[in-house]
Design an enzyme around this catalytic site. Sequence first.
Site, PDB file in Angstrom:
ATOM      1  N   SER A   4       0.846  -1.198   0.000  1.00 30.10           N
ATOM      2  CA  SER A   4       0.000   0.000   0.000  1.00 30.10           C
ATOM      3  C   SER A   4       0.877   1.242   0.000  1.00 30.10           C
ATOM      4  O   SER A   4       1.709   1.435   0.891  1.00 30.10           O
ATOM      5  CB  SER A   4      -0.916   0.004   1.230  1.00 30.10           C
ATOM      6  OG  SER A   4      -1.435   1.311   1.393  1.00 30.10           O
ATOM      7  N   HIS A  29      -1.345  -1.160  -4.273  1.00 38.04           N
ATOM      8  CA  HIS A  29      -2.617  -0.804  -3.646  1.00 38.04           C
ATOM      9  C   HIS A  29      -2.631   0.696  -3.343  1.00 38.04           C
ATOM     10  O   HIS A  29      -1.717   1.218  -2.701  1.00 38.04           O
ATOM     11  CB  HIS A  29      -2.753  -1.630  -2.364  1.00 38.04           C
ATOM     12  CG  HIS A  29      -4.058  -1.502  -1.661  1.00 38.04           C
ATOM     13  ND1 HIS A  29      -5.190  -2.207  -2.054  1.00 38.04           N
ATOM     14  CD2 HIS A  29      -4.427  -0.788  -0.573  1.00 38.04           C
ATOM     15  CE1 HIS A  29      -6.183  -1.914  -1.230  1.00 38.04           C
ATOM     16  NE2 HIS A  29      -5.745  -1.054  -0.328  1.00 38.04           N
ATOM     17  N   ASP A  31      -4.736   3.693  -1.590  1.00 36.39           N
ATOM     18  CA  ASP A  31      -5.804   3.965  -0.625  1.00 36.39           C
ATOM     19  C   ASP A  31      -6.340   5.377  -0.803  1.00 36.39           C
ATOM     20  O   ASP A  31      -5.705   6.352  -0.404  1.00 36.39           O
ATOM     21  CB  ASP A  31      -5.273   3.778   0.795  1.00 36.39           C
ATOM     22  CG  ASP A  31      -5.131   2.310   1.139  1.00 36.39           C
ATOM     23  OD1 ASP A  31      -6.127   1.582   0.980  1.00 36.39           O
ATOM     24  OD2 ASP A  31      -4.033   1.893   1.545  1.00 36.39           O
ATOM     25  N   MET A  33      -8.916   8.171   0.154  1.00 34.43           N
ATOM     26  CA  MET A  33      -9.789   8.541   1.280  1.00 34.43           C
ATOM     27  C   MET A  33     -10.291   9.965   1.088  1.00 34.43           C
ATOM     28  O   MET A  33      -9.540  10.836   0.638  1.00 34.43           O
ATOM     29  CB  MET A  33      -9.002   8.465   2.594  1.00 34.43           C
ATOM     30  CG  MET A  33      -8.343   7.118   2.825  1.00 34.43           C
ATOM     31  SD  MET A  33      -7.573   7.054   4.451  1.00 34.43           S
ATOM     32  CE  MET A  33      -6.667   5.493   4.303  1.00 34.43           C
ATOM     33  N   HIS A  62      -8.408   1.458  -3.966  1.00 39.04           N
ATOM     34  CA  HIS A  62      -9.366   1.122  -2.902  1.00 39.04           C
ATOM     35  C   HIS A  62     -10.042   2.434  -2.502  1.00 39.04           C
ATOM     36  O   HIS A  62      -9.425   3.260  -1.833  1.00 39.04           O
ATOM     37  CB  HIS A  62      -8.575   0.483  -1.739  1.00 39.04           C
ATOM     38  CG  HIS A  62      -9.386   0.228  -0.508  1.00 39.04           C
ATOM     39  ND1 HIS A  62      -8.799  -0.020   0.720  1.00 39.04           N
ATOM     40  CD2 HIS A  62     -10.722   0.150  -0.316  1.00 39.04           C
ATOM     41  CE1 HIS A  62      -9.756  -0.222   1.620  1.00 39.04           C
ATOM     42  NE2 HIS A  62     -10.923  -0.122   1.028  1.00 39.04           N
ATOM     43  N   MET A  64     -12.146   4.555  -0.422  1.00 39.36           N
ATOM     44  CA  MET A  64     -12.848   4.744   0.851  1.00 39.36           C
ATOM     45  C   MET A  64     -13.490   6.109   0.790  1.00 39.36           C
ATOM     46  O   MET A  64     -13.067   7.069   1.442  1.00 39.36           O
ATOM     47  CB  MET A  64     -11.837   4.637   2.006  1.00 39.36           C
ATOM     48  CG  MET A  64     -11.350   3.208   2.204  1.00 39.36           C
ATOM     49  SD  MET A  64      -9.813   3.136   3.128  1.00 39.36           S
ATOM     50  CE  MET A  64      -8.658   3.292   1.778  1.00 39.36           C
ATOM     51  N   MET A 133     -11.733  -6.006   4.996  1.00 35.84           N
ATOM     52  CA  MET A 133     -10.977  -5.079   5.845  1.00 35.84           C
ATOM     53  C   MET A 133     -10.708  -5.748   7.193  1.00 35.84           C
ATOM     54  O   MET A 133     -11.640  -6.201   7.866  1.00 35.84           O
ATOM     55  CB  MET A 133     -11.753  -3.777   6.066  1.00 35.84           C
ATOM     56  CG  MET A 133     -11.915  -2.898   4.837  1.00 35.84           C
ATOM     57  SD  MET A 133     -10.394  -2.520   3.964  1.00 35.84           S
ATOM     58  CE  MET A 133      -9.472  -1.640   5.233  1.00 35.84           C
ATOM     59  N   ASP A 171      -6.964  -6.671   3.863  1.00 37.66           N
ATOM     60  CA  ASP A 171      -6.364  -5.338   3.907  1.00 37.66           C
ATOM     61  C   ASP A 171      -6.380  -4.774   5.326  1.00 37.66           C
ATOM     62  O   ASP A 171      -7.450  -4.538   5.894  1.00 37.66           O
ATOM     63  CB  ASP A 171      -7.159  -4.412   2.962  1.00 37.66           C
ATOM     64  CG  ASP A 171      -6.535  -3.032   2.839  1.00 37.66           C
ATOM     65  OD1 ASP A 171      -5.415  -2.828   3.338  1.00 37.66           O
ATOM     66  OD2 ASP A 171      -7.192  -2.160   2.227  1.00 37.66           O
TER      67      ASP A 171
HETATM   68  C1  DX5 Z   1      -6.575   1.221   5.688  1.00 42.63           C
HETATM   69  C2  DX5 Z   1      -6.089   0.948   4.278  1.00 42.63           C
HETATM   70  C3  DX5 Z   1      -5.005  -0.096   4.210  1.00 42.63           C
HETATM   71  C4  DX5 Z   1      -3.767   0.290   4.967  1.00 42.63           C
HETATM   72  C5  DX5 Z   1      -2.847  -0.863   5.137  1.00 42.63           C
HETATM   73  O1  DX5 Z   1      -7.551   2.213   5.648  1.00 42.63           O
HETATM   74  O2  DX5 Z   1      -7.154   0.519   3.471  1.00 42.63           O
HETATM   75  O3  DX5 Z   1      -4.703  -0.406   2.865  1.00 42.63           O
HETATM   76  O4  DX5 Z   1      -3.072   1.315   4.360  1.00 42.63           O
HETATM   77  O5  DX5 Z   1      -1.785  -0.421   5.921  1.00 42.63           O
HETATM   78  P1  DX5 Z   1      -1.139  -1.348   7.036  1.00 42.63           P
HETATM   79  O6  DX5 Z   1      -0.574  -2.533   6.336  1.00 42.63           O
HETATM   80  O7  DX5 Z   1      -0.099  -0.472   7.646  1.00 42.63           O
HETATM   81  O8  DX5 Z   1      -2.246  -1.723   7.993  1.00 42.63           O
HETATM   82 ZN    ZN Z   2      -6.664  -0.316   1.423  1.00 41.34          ZN
END
Ligand code: DX5
Ligand code: ZN
Length: 214
Positions: A4, A29, A31, A33, A62, A64, A133, A171
């Site tokens: 990620s 990956h 993320d 947000m 991903h 969110m 998750m 994840d």
């Molecule tokens: C959380 C994300 C994950 C996160 C994983 O909101 O969706 O992808 O970045 O990071 P680690 O491996 O540090 O938990």
């Molecule tokens: Zn993620």
Amino acid sequence: MAPSLLSADLTRLAEELREVEAAGADLLHLDVMDGVFVPNLTFGPILCEAVRRVTRLPLDAHLMVAHPEPLLAPFAEAGVQRLSVHLEAVPHLHRLLRRVQELGMVPGVALNPLTPVSLLDEVWPFVGFIVVMSVNPGYGGQGLIPEILGKLAKLASLRDQRAPAVELVVDGGVTEQNAAALRAAGADILVAGTAVFGAKDRPKAVAQLKGVVS
Ligand code: DX5
Ligand code: ZN
């Protein structure tokens, strides 16, 4: 396995990505947000497009975000190949997953830790992957919720009956210590931020998460 980007050193992004690509990562990956669906804010299609130019890894976004629809085409244009949305965020999931597919991306659905797997009953035919998750989304570096192992096993058996080609992605909070148990419970892909970018020996961390070395 999918590192990620959230935990990478963003001031040396190209180098960081070269390193994990050479180490044997399979996907990158991303993320995304929005500060609404989750309390944190990260990045969008503009950064993905820049990342696309410095790695050959397939990009796995991903989302969110509370309102993913207007972002689908921009992510496709930015070179994203796989895109997941949260089941909890999307009322018109069928339309949205079809749109992701029409745009040439593989559609995925992500589930928060306590969202029941039964809510996927009608979803299986429309997805290429499910993101389980194992932390509450919003931040990297959290600890894996141990009860997720049971949820994953349940999901894996449903998947085997209903849609054997659908991949299960885990994840959040994935480490070298819990990776083997997650793979044994049915995970096809492990996402890891801290365990990869925080490791001194990244090639070794990637290999351990993939189960290539112990
Ligand atoms: C959380 C994300 C994950 C996160 C994983 O909101 O969706 O992808 O970045 O990071 P680690 O491996 O540090 O938990
Ligand atoms: Zn993620």
